[in-house]
Write a protein that holds these residues in place. Structure first.
Motif, PDB file in Angstrom:
ATOM      1  N   HIS A 275       0.799  -1.227   0.000  1.00 33.46           N
ATOM      2  CA  HIS A 275       0.000   0.000   0.000  1.00 33.46           C
ATOM      3  C   HIS A 275       0.832   1.278   0.000  1.00 33.46           C
ATOM      4  N   VAL A 276       2.142   1.157   0.164  1.00 36.08           N
ATOM      5  CA  VAL A 276       2.985   2.345   0.282  1.00 36.08           C
ATOM      6  C   VAL A 276       2.949   3.241  -0.958  1.00 36.08           C
ATOM      7  N   PRO A 277       3.027   2.703  -2.184  1.00 31.37           N
ATOM      8  CA  PRO A 277       2.986   3.594  -3.355  1.00 31.37           C
ATOM      9  C   PRO A 277       1.719   4.451  -3.401  1.00 31.37           C
ATOM     10  N   GLU A 278       0.578   3.846  -3.146  1.00 29.98           N
ATOM     11  CA  GLU A 278      -0.665   4.634  -3.144  1.00 29.98           C
ATOM     12  C   GLU A 278      -0.656   5.649  -2.010  1.00 29.98           C
ATOM     13  N   ALA A 279      -0.138   5.240  -0.844  1.00 35.60           N
ATOM     14  CA  ALA A 279      -0.100   6.158   0.295  1.00 35.60           C
ATOM     15  C   ALA A 279       0.717   7.405  -0.038  1.00 35.60           C
ATOM     16  N   LEU A 280       1.837   7.222  -0.720  1.00 38.18           N
ATOM     17  CA  LEU A 280       2.662   8.368  -1.109  1.00 38.18           C
ATOM     18  C   LEU A 280       1.946   9.268  -2.106  1.00 38.18           C
ATOM     19  N   MET A 281       1.240   8.657  -3.052  1.00 41.95           N
ATOM     20  CA  MET A 281       0.471   9.456  -3.998  1.00 41.95           C
ATOM     21  C   MET A 281      -0.641  10.223  -3.282  1.00 41.95           C
ATOM     22  N   ARG A 282      -1.332   9.555  -2.328  1.00 44.91           N
ATOM     23  CA  ARG A 282      -2.404  10.213  -1.575  1.00 44.91           C
ATOM     24  C   ARG A 282      -1.843  11.329  -0.700  1.00 44.91           C
ATOM     25  N   LEU A 283      -0.631  11.146  -0.195  1.00 38.98           N
ATOM     26  CA  LEU A 283       0.001  12.217   0.562  1.00 38.98           C
ATOM     27  C   LEU A 283       0.271  13.422  -0.327  1.00 38.98           C
ATOM     28  N   THR A 284       0.692  13.158  -1.543  1.00 38.50           N
ATOM     29  CA  THR A 284       0.907  14.247  -2.498  1.00 38.50           C
ATOM     30  C   THR A 284      -0.386  15.030  -2.704  1.00 38.50           C
ATOM     31  N   GLU A 285      -1.483  14.306  -2.915  1.00 40.26           N
ATOM     32  CA  GLU A 285      -2.796  14.941  -3.074  1.00 40.26           C
ATOM     33  C   GLU A 285      -3.164  15.765  -1.845  1.00 40.26           C
ATOM     34  N   SER A 286      -3.018  15.135  -0.679  1.00 38.52           N
ATOM     35  CA  SER A 286      -3.467  15.769   0.565  1.00 38.52           C
ATOM     36  C   SER A 286      -2.650  17.003   0.907  1.00 38.52           C
TER      37      SER A 286
ATOM     38  N   ALA B 272       8.636  12.908  -4.618  1.00 34.53           N
ATOM     39  CA  ALA B 272      10.032  12.551  -4.888  1.00 34.53           C
ATOM     40  C   ALA B 272      10.360  11.168  -4.319  1.00 34.53           C
ATOM     41  N   VAL B 273       9.873  10.883  -3.119  1.00 33.88           N
ATOM     42  CA  VAL B 273      10.084   9.562  -2.521  1.00 33.88           C
ATOM     43  C   VAL B 273       9.398   8.490  -3.365  1.00 33.88           C
ATOM     44  N   LEU B 274       8.204   8.812  -3.830  1.00 36.16           N
ATOM     45  CA  LEU B 274       7.462   7.878  -4.676  1.00 36.16           C
ATOM     46  C   LEU B 274       8.219   7.599  -5.969  1.00 36.16           C
ATOM     47  N   GLY B 275       8.752   8.664  -6.583  1.00 36.93           N
ATOM     48  CA  GLY B 275       9.493   8.486  -7.826  1.00 36.93           C
ATOM     49  C   GLY B 275      10.783   7.723  -7.649  1.00 36.93           C
ATOM     50  N   ALA B 276      11.442   7.930  -6.499  1.00 42.36           N
ATOM     51  CA  ALA B 276      12.714   7.257  -6.255  1.00 42.36           C
ATOM     52  C   ALA B 276      12.541   5.765  -5.994  1.00 42.36           C
ATOM     53  N   ASN B 277      11.425   5.411  -5.364  1.00 40.20           N
ATOM     54  CA  ASN B 277      11.227   4.017  -4.963  1.00 40.20           C
ATOM     55  C   ASN B 277      10.280   3.231  -5.859  1.00 40.20           C
TER      56      ASN B 277
ATOM     57  N   PRO C 249       9.321   4.116  -9.418  1.00 40.60           N
ATOM     58  CA  PRO C 249       9.236   4.804 -10.724  1.00 40.60           C
ATOM     59  C   PRO C 249       8.463   3.950 -11.726  1.00 40.60           C
ATOM     60  N   GLY C 250       7.767   4.603 -12.607  1.00 40.72           N
ATOM     61  CA  GLY C 250       7.049   3.881 -13.653  1.00 40.72           C
ATOM     62  C   GLY C 250       5.707   3.341 -13.236  1.00 40.72           C
ATOM     63  N   THR C 251       5.332   3.492 -11.965  1.00 45.95           N
ATOM     64  CA  THR C 251       4.021   3.001 -11.520  1.00 45.95           C
ATOM     65  C   THR C 251       2.944   4.027 -11.850  1.00 45.95           C
ATOM     66  N   ASP C 252       1.719   3.569 -11.908  1.00 45.32           N
ATOM     67  CA  ASP C 252       0.595   4.479 -12.143  1.00 45.32           C
ATOM     68  C   ASP C 252       0.481   5.506 -11.023  1.00 45.32           C
ATOM     69  N   TRP C 253       0.814   5.083  -9.791  1.00 46.74           N
ATOM     70  CA  TRP C 253       0.741   6.011  -8.660  1.00 46.74           C
ATOM     71  C   TRP C 253       1.732   7.150  -8.839  1.00 46.74           C
ATOM     72  N   TYR C 254       2.950   6.830  -9.306  1.00 47.46           N
ATOM     73  CA  TYR C 254       3.929   7.900  -9.516  1.00 47.46           C
ATOM     74  C   TYR C 254       3.518   8.780 -10.689  1.00 47.46           C
ATOM     75  N   ASN C 255       3.032   8.173 -11.745  1.00 48.42           N
ATOM     76  CA  ASN C 255       2.601   8.968 -12.900  1.00 48.42           C
ATOM     77  C   ASN C 255       1.520   9.970 -12.509  1.00 48.42           C
ATOM     78  N   HIS C 256       0.607   9.533 -11.644  1.00 49.28           N
ATOM     79  CA  HIS C 256      -0.460  10.435 -11.202  1.00 49.28           C
ATOM     80  C   HIS C 256       0.104  11.545 -10.321  1.00 49.28           C
ATOM     81  N   ALA C 257       1.035  11.181  -9.419  1.00 46.51           N
ATOM     82  CA  ALA C 257       1.635  12.181  -8.549  1.00 46.51           C
ATOM     83  C   ALA C 257       2.452  13.199  -9.361  1.00 46.51           C
ATOM     84  N   TYR C 258       3.165  12.699 -10.355  1.00 47.93           N
ATOM     85  CA  TYR C 258       3.963  13.585 -11.207  1.00 47.93           C
ATOM     86  C   TYR C 258       3.057  14.577 -11.943  1.00 47.93           C
ATOM     87  N   LYS C 259       1.937  14.076 -12.441  1.00 44.13           N
ATOM     88  CA  LYS C 259       0.979  14.939 -13.133  1.00 44.13           C
ATOM     89  C   LYS C 259       0.437  16.011 -12.202  1.00 44.13           C
TER      90      LYS C 259
END
Length: 271
Positions: free
Chosen positions: A208-219, A234-239, A241-251
């Motif tokens: 669940h960590v990748p989604e949690a990081l993306m949700r933290l970005t949102e929040s 940045a933590v999401l991208g470093a750990n 990368p290439g996931t849908d969660w990171y792509n959404h956070a990057y956007k």
């Protein structure tokens, strides 16, 4: 949280000594009622026979009767653990836990103690419900399995317990995510952030960590602290990368690039 292999594994890991003693018991007596006084060998043999016939409730009652009628015999100790196992197979987890705990209270140093701890952990593990319900049982499963691995780290029971602990921790992280997402839908961003932070800090090895990081970005963006959002992304991208969660956070960060730059400028010391 019963899986197809869990019951088979519990049966396979049952101490051989406890099962083999039935071969030394007297034959017959299979039709005797549990409350009828009889010699210990016949009583144990009857209980084992009912267990083999998948009459788990009756088997458990008969094993309990061994302990009640012959409390000072060597059979009583074995029957106590076999009774706990029979209750487990009957999915009477409360009675199984009670029997196993009673065994440990009376025989804490017995060589079958690791199995008793394992059985307690299994009973809690089997009762884990979906993440939308209270997770008290899930925490009890984690605690009991953890106690087994601490007390008997090199046993075969501990090896299986460690696998289950990973699943239990993932389940608990899922509960935190479920609550966090609920707060998000209500616009309670601070409460949501606390839940997602818990997942990142306490359940780092879960799925669940990748989604949690993306949700933290949102929040964090919603709370008006874009610099924190940038750190989470940045933590999401470093750990991851290439996931849908990171792509959404990057956007999200690209869409809020101006806010990030303003925040960075505001923190710079005046020249």
């Amino acid at each position: 949280m019963r899986t197809p292999t869990t019951r088979a594994l519990a049966l396979a890991l049952l101490p051989v000594l406890a099962l083999s003693m039935a071969g030394c018991a007297k034959k017959g007596g299979g039709k005797d009622l549990p409350y009828v006084a009889r010699d210990v060998g016949t009583l144990y043999s009857t209980a084992k026979q009912k267990l083999d016939q998948h009459q788990y409730k009756l088997a458990a009652a008969l094993f309990d009767e061994v302990e009640r009628q012959h409390p000072y015999s060597v059979w009583a100790r074995r029957a106590q653990l076999m009774g706990a196992f029979s209750y487990y197979l009957n999915r009477d987890y409360t009675e199984s836990i009670s029997s196993a705990q009673r065994f440990l209270a009376v025989h804490p140093g017995n060589r079958d103690a690791p199995y008793a701890y394992y059985l307690i952990g299994l009973c809690y593990y089997e009762q884990i419900s979906d993440v939308q319900r209270d997770q008290k049982i899930t925490q009890q499963a984690l605690d009991s399995l953890g106690e087994l691995t601490r007390r008997y780290p090199n046993t075969k029971y501990a090896a299986d317990a460690r696998l289950k602990i990973d699943l239990v921790r993932d389940h608990l992280a899922g509960k935190e995510m479920e609550i966090g997402r609920f707060y998000e839908t209500r616009g309670q961003w601070l409460s949501a952030t606390l839940r997602f932070r818990t997942v990142v800090d306490q359940y780092q090895m879960t799925t669940h960590v990748p989604e949690a990081l993306m949700r933290l970005t949102e929040s964090y963006l919603a709370l008006g602290v874009p610099e924190e959002a940038e750190k989470a992304a940045a933590v999401l991208g470093a750990n991851y990368p290439g996931t849908d969660w990171y792509n959404h956070a990057y956007k999200l960060m690209q869409e809020n690039k101006g806010k990030v730059q303003q925040a960075q400028a505001a923190t710079k010391p005046a020249s």
